[in-house]
Design an enzyme around this catalytic site. Structure first.
Site, PDB file in Angstrom:
ATOM      1  N   GLY A 184       5.077   2.823   1.567  1.00 57.22           N
ATOM      2  CA  GLY A 184       6.146   3.264   0.686  1.00 57.22           C
ATOM      3  C   GLY A 184       6.286   2.432  -0.570  1.00 57.22           C
ATOM      4  CB  ALA A 226      -0.892   0.002   1.236  1.00 56.74           C
ATOM      5  CE  LYS A 227       1.145   7.508  -3.364  1.00 57.46           C
ATOM      6  NZ  LYS A 227       0.994   8.633  -2.443  1.00 57.46           N
ATOM      7  NE  ARG A 228      -1.891   1.505   5.674  1.00 53.26           N
ATOM      8  CZ  ARG A 228      -2.787   0.967   4.851  1.00 53.26           C
ATOM      9  NH1 ARG A 228      -3.164   1.626   3.763  1.00 53.26           N
ATOM     10  NH2 ARG A 228      -3.294  -0.230   5.077  1.00 53.26           N
TER      11      ARG A 228
END
Ligand code: GLU
Length: 279
Positions: free
Chosen positions: A244, A240-242
């Site tokens: 990275g 997920a983007k969170r």
């Protein structure tokens, strides 16, 4: 039956490898069967959707060599369809107005818990609400389940699944700040676009319980589903983007060959350090 699949990203951020993994599988499921692959931009959330992300999504798919059929469909241009579906549910007594805030719901002492955390405790169910007050619309889950009777769906990976939408409680059908919820828009659109096979990540498996119920209530056909496993990053956590996860745009800028990447993903070959989550 001709297979029709879709990729339905929300333009709220940059796409990453997990999105490419999903898009490749939806594309392959259609193309390998001589079918059609559609692109739908899920931009009903006006506060989080950005036109710049839409342009980037088209570039990403182009780079991956994932061609789609027909025009790109934007949910923000289809609000009348969702409103009509909501009217139908409200007219059948299956939807009600709710003025509760998140804080109200969290504060309700008896709030039960479900898949997504606290379930709506039903404060506004059966209450007269002034339509001039800011409100969302909720599904009266108990009535809806009773009206629909037992339901199931077919998942190409999980098999036959008995629908249990009650785990979600009285879900939101139209938000205070957005004219439709994800659940309503996706159900209406998959039917309107003639999608026969919904290929998407396992993170959306639980949402299908609600979608199956809405299909029954709105007299819409039920597609076959294929909830594919999710990708894990080098830390073993879901991509997920969170966490990275590198964006596709960044990979492109680094000179990664998109078409080769798409072919590798299709064959189940993942870039070094990435893996498939098995739950
Ligand atoms: N728009 C959703 C997302 O980006 C996907 C919807 C779907 O595939 O049903 O997570």
């Amino acid at each position: 039956m001709s297979v029709v699949t879709r990729f339905a990203p929300s333009p709220t951020g940059a796409l990453h490898l997990g999105h490419a993994w999903s898009a490749v599988q939806a594309h392959a499921r259609a193309r390998d069967a001589g079918g059609r692959f559609l692109l739908r931009i899920e931009d009903i959330d006006g506060t989080r959707s950005r036109p710049g992300h839409v342009a980037a999504i088209l570039d990403d798919l182009d780079w991956l060599g994932l061609d789609w059929d027909g025009e790109v469909v934007f949910q923000s241009q289809r609000l009348a369809l969702y409103a009509a579906a909501l009217d139908r549910l409200a007219d059948s007594g299956l939807a009600y107005r709710c003025t509760c805030t998140r804080a109200d719901i969290a504060a309700a002492a008896s709030a039960p818990h479900g898949v997504g955390g606290v379930l709506y405790p039903g404060t506004c169910r059966g209450r007269e609400v002034d339509p001039a007050q800011p409100h969302c619309w909720r599904l009266d889950m108990a009535r809806a389940v009773e009206a629909a009777g037992p339901l199931d769906w077919t998942d190409e990976i999980a098999g036959r699944v008995a629908a249990d939408p009650a785990i979600h409680g009285d879900v939101v059908l139209a938000r205070k700040d957005a004219p439709s919820s994800y659940h309503l828009a996706v159900t209406v659109d998959d039917a309107a676009q003639g999608v026969t096979h919904v290929v998407r990540g396992r993170d959306l498996f639980a949402a299908t319980h609600v979608h199956r119920l809405l299909q029954a209530l709105l007299g819409l056909p039920t597609p076959v589903y294929r909830h594919h496993p999710l990708l894990a990053g080098p830390d073993g956590e879901r991509l997920a983007k969170r966490h990275g996860a590198p964006s596709l745009a960044a990979m492109r800028a680094e000179g990664v060959a998109g078409r080769a990447l798409a072919m590798d993903l299709k064959a189940g070959r993942l870039p070094l350090g990435f893996g498939v989550l098995d739950d």
